[in-house]
Scaffold this motif. Structure first.
Motif, PDB file in Angstrom:
ATOM      1  N   CYS A 132       1.277  -1.564  -0.365  1.00 47.25           N
ATOM      2  CA  CYS A 132      -0.185   0.385  -0.120  1.00 47.25           C
ATOM      3  C   CYS A 132       0.901   1.163   0.404  1.00 47.25           C
ATOM      4  O   CYS A 132       0.105   2.389   0.281  1.00 47.25           O
ATOM      5  CB  CYS A 132      -1.013   0.364   0.941  1.00 47.25           C
ATOM      6  SG  CYS A 132      -2.194  -1.208   1.351  1.00 47.25           S
ATOM      7  N   TYR A 166      -5.169   2.858   1.060  1.00 47.35           N
ATOM      8  CA  TYR A 166      -6.312   1.465   1.142  1.00 47.35           C
ATOM      9  C   TYR A 166      -7.686   1.555   0.793  1.00 47.35           C
ATOM     10  O   TYR A 166      -7.940   3.119   0.814  1.00 47.35           O
ATOM     11  CB  TYR A 166      -5.562   1.033   2.929  1.00 47.35           C
ATOM     12  CG  TYR A 166      -6.573   2.680   4.125  1.00 47.35           C
ATOM     13  CD1 TYR A 166      -7.380   2.299   4.385  1.00 47.35           C
ATOM     14  CD2 TYR A 166      -5.614   3.638   3.418  1.00 47.35           C
ATOM     15  CE1 TYR A 166      -7.617   3.286   4.893  1.00 47.35           C
ATOM     16  CE2 TYR A 166      -6.131   4.324   4.817  1.00 47.35           C
ATOM     17  CZ  TYR A 166      -6.900   4.335   5.434  1.00 47.35           C
ATOM     18  OH  TYR A 166      -7.754   4.890   5.886  1.00 47.35           O
ATOM     19  N   ASN A 209      -0.354  -1.026   8.512  1.00 46.58           N
ATOM     20  CA  ASN A 209      -0.545  -2.061   8.210  1.00 46.58           C
ATOM     21  C   ASN A 209      -1.015  -2.808   9.073  1.00 46.58           C
ATOM     22  O   ASN A 209      -2.673  -3.826   9.617  1.00 46.58           O
ATOM     23  CB  ASN A 209      -0.276  -2.937   7.254  1.00 46.58           C
ATOM     24  CG  ASN A 209       0.042  -2.197   5.922  1.00 46.58           C
ATOM     25  OD1 ASN A 209      -0.824  -1.663   5.345  1.00 46.58           O
ATOM     26  ND2 ASN A 209       1.195  -2.833   5.697  1.00 46.58           N
TER      27      ASN A 209
END
Length: 406
Positions: free
Chosen positions: A30, A46, A78
């Motif tokens: 991402c 994202y 994340n």
């Protein structure tokens, strides 16, 4: 040896130069490098776990933030997503509220405001707003503390847009700046601000009218487009826009679900209209023929005029404009000028001016409806639509409605 999930190197980033405009280079997990001209920055992109919309977080300019640090921040984000914590909301709360608002600058407040409005906007509209701040303001005033923001600082930051003649971008951006500062007051981040929007601060743009054909040139327009080597979808979109007297963006984005076959009406949602109000268009026999022809291209698309390249999208609003240039009308008319052609023709033929203005969505139907009873209003709308359709049909036969008298 395990393969690294990241694939970019510092050397690749340093040497990369986009062919045109803006480009995103994926690093993995991402993380992207956004390249625009000589400017390079890191972006984390994202999909929000609830809204399912794309969300972007600007991490910082390349070199000021190293590739290694950008990857560390990416891993942190994340991990938050694994816990179903939204990274952007978490980042904003940590940045703004953790420090008791003492270190908040204009960019941080703007990012916070953008986060609150993102879910209520389309992704494209949101990105346009965000990009305007990134391209025109953050580089000048992004790091300035809120208590130091003054009217003159904002005006000076917007002067380049004025010099470039981008008056509409300037106007929208100034209004959004005020919304950002209002948000700061409402949120308790600042006590007040002194920004006041005034058109008199900047030079006023000279009004530019869309070039349009005269009524006695309708036959030429229809003959030229009929004999040109056009894709059937392009020609149908042109005729649909001409018949319906709608704006290019409204015509190309019509959905099958917007068509009421029984009532012979096309209902355009307020979200697509310039005045944000629902608009009704009477469907003529010619328009029904166009719908019948377009059904062959329908497939699984929701749109009457499906995109040539995007299976889920519709044709581009500039398609008719480009077609008119190709067939020889460059400088004589643009696609938006088809509305002016309809208005001029119908007014010269003494159709009711109020009904014409409603058909063009220039005025609210409720402002005029009081003059008519409901049945008469519907009758007048239908007569206007059918009259204009007959004018177009006559034009196909080489007959112009109004011959030049001047």
């Amino acid at each position: 040896m395990p393969i690294s999930p990241f694939k970019l190197t510092d050397l690749e980033i340093q040497n990369f130069s986009p062919k045109n405009g803006e480009q995103l280079i994926a690093d993995g997990n991402c993380l992207f490098v956004r390249v625009r001209g000589n400017s390079k920055s890191f972006r984390y992109t994202y999909t929000h776990h609830l809204t399912k919309k794309k969300v972007h977080i600007s991490l910082g300019a390349y070199r000021k933030l190293s590739l290694a640090d950008a990857r560390i921040k990416t891993k942190e984000f994340n991990e938050l997503r694994k816990q179903r914590i939204d990274p952007k909301e978490h980042w904003l709360s940590q940045t703004i509220y953790k420090n008791n608002n003492a270190l908040v600058n204009f960019e941080l407040l703007t990012r916070s405001w953008l986060a609150t409005i993102e879910s209520s906007l389309s992704e494209k509209y949101y990105r346009n707003i965000e990009r305007a701040f990134e391209n025109h303001l953050f580089v000048y005033i992004g790091s300035i503390r809120l208590e130091d923001i003054t009217q003159s600082i904002i005006i000076d930051a917007l002067r380049p847009l004025e010099r470039q003649g981008k008056h509409e971008t300037l106007r929208k951006l100034y209004l959004n700046i005020k919304k950002v500062m209002d948000f700061g007051v409402i949120s308790g981040i600042i006590k007040s601000h002194a920004l006041i929007y005034s058109r008199d601060v900047f030079t006023k743009p000279k009004p530019q009218l869309f070039p349009a054909l005269k009524p006695n040139e309708i036959a030429e327009l229809l003959s030229t487009t009929s004999n040109a080597d056009l894709h059937p979808k392009t020609h149908s979109l042109f005729l649909w826009q001409l018949e319906s007297m709608t704006r290019p963006s409204e015509a190309c984005s019509v959905k099958w679900s917007d068509i009421d076959m029984k009532k012979k009406v096309w209902v355009i949602p307020g979200t697509k209209m310039k005045n944000r109000k629902e608009h009704h268009v009477c469907i003529t026999d010619t328009m029904f023929s166009i719908l019948h022809e377009m059904h062959a291209f329908r497939g699984s698309s929701d749109y009457v005029f499906p995109s040539f390249s995007d299976p889920g999208g519709h044709m581009n609003s500039q398609t008719v404009n480009s077609m008119l240039k190709r067939v020889g009308f460059a400088g004589r008319t643009v696609s938006h000028g088809l509305r002016a052609l309809a208005s001029t023709t119908l007014n010269e033929l003494d159709y009711d001016r109020d009904i014409i203005e409603i058909a063009l969505a220039h005025v609210d139907k409720n402002e005029v409806r009081a003059t008519y009873n409901r049945a008469e209003y519907k009758k007048q709308r239908r007569l206007l639509a059918e009259g204009w359709s007959q004018i177009i049909e006559n034009g196909r036969k080489g007959i112009n409605p109004v011959e030049e008298t001047w």
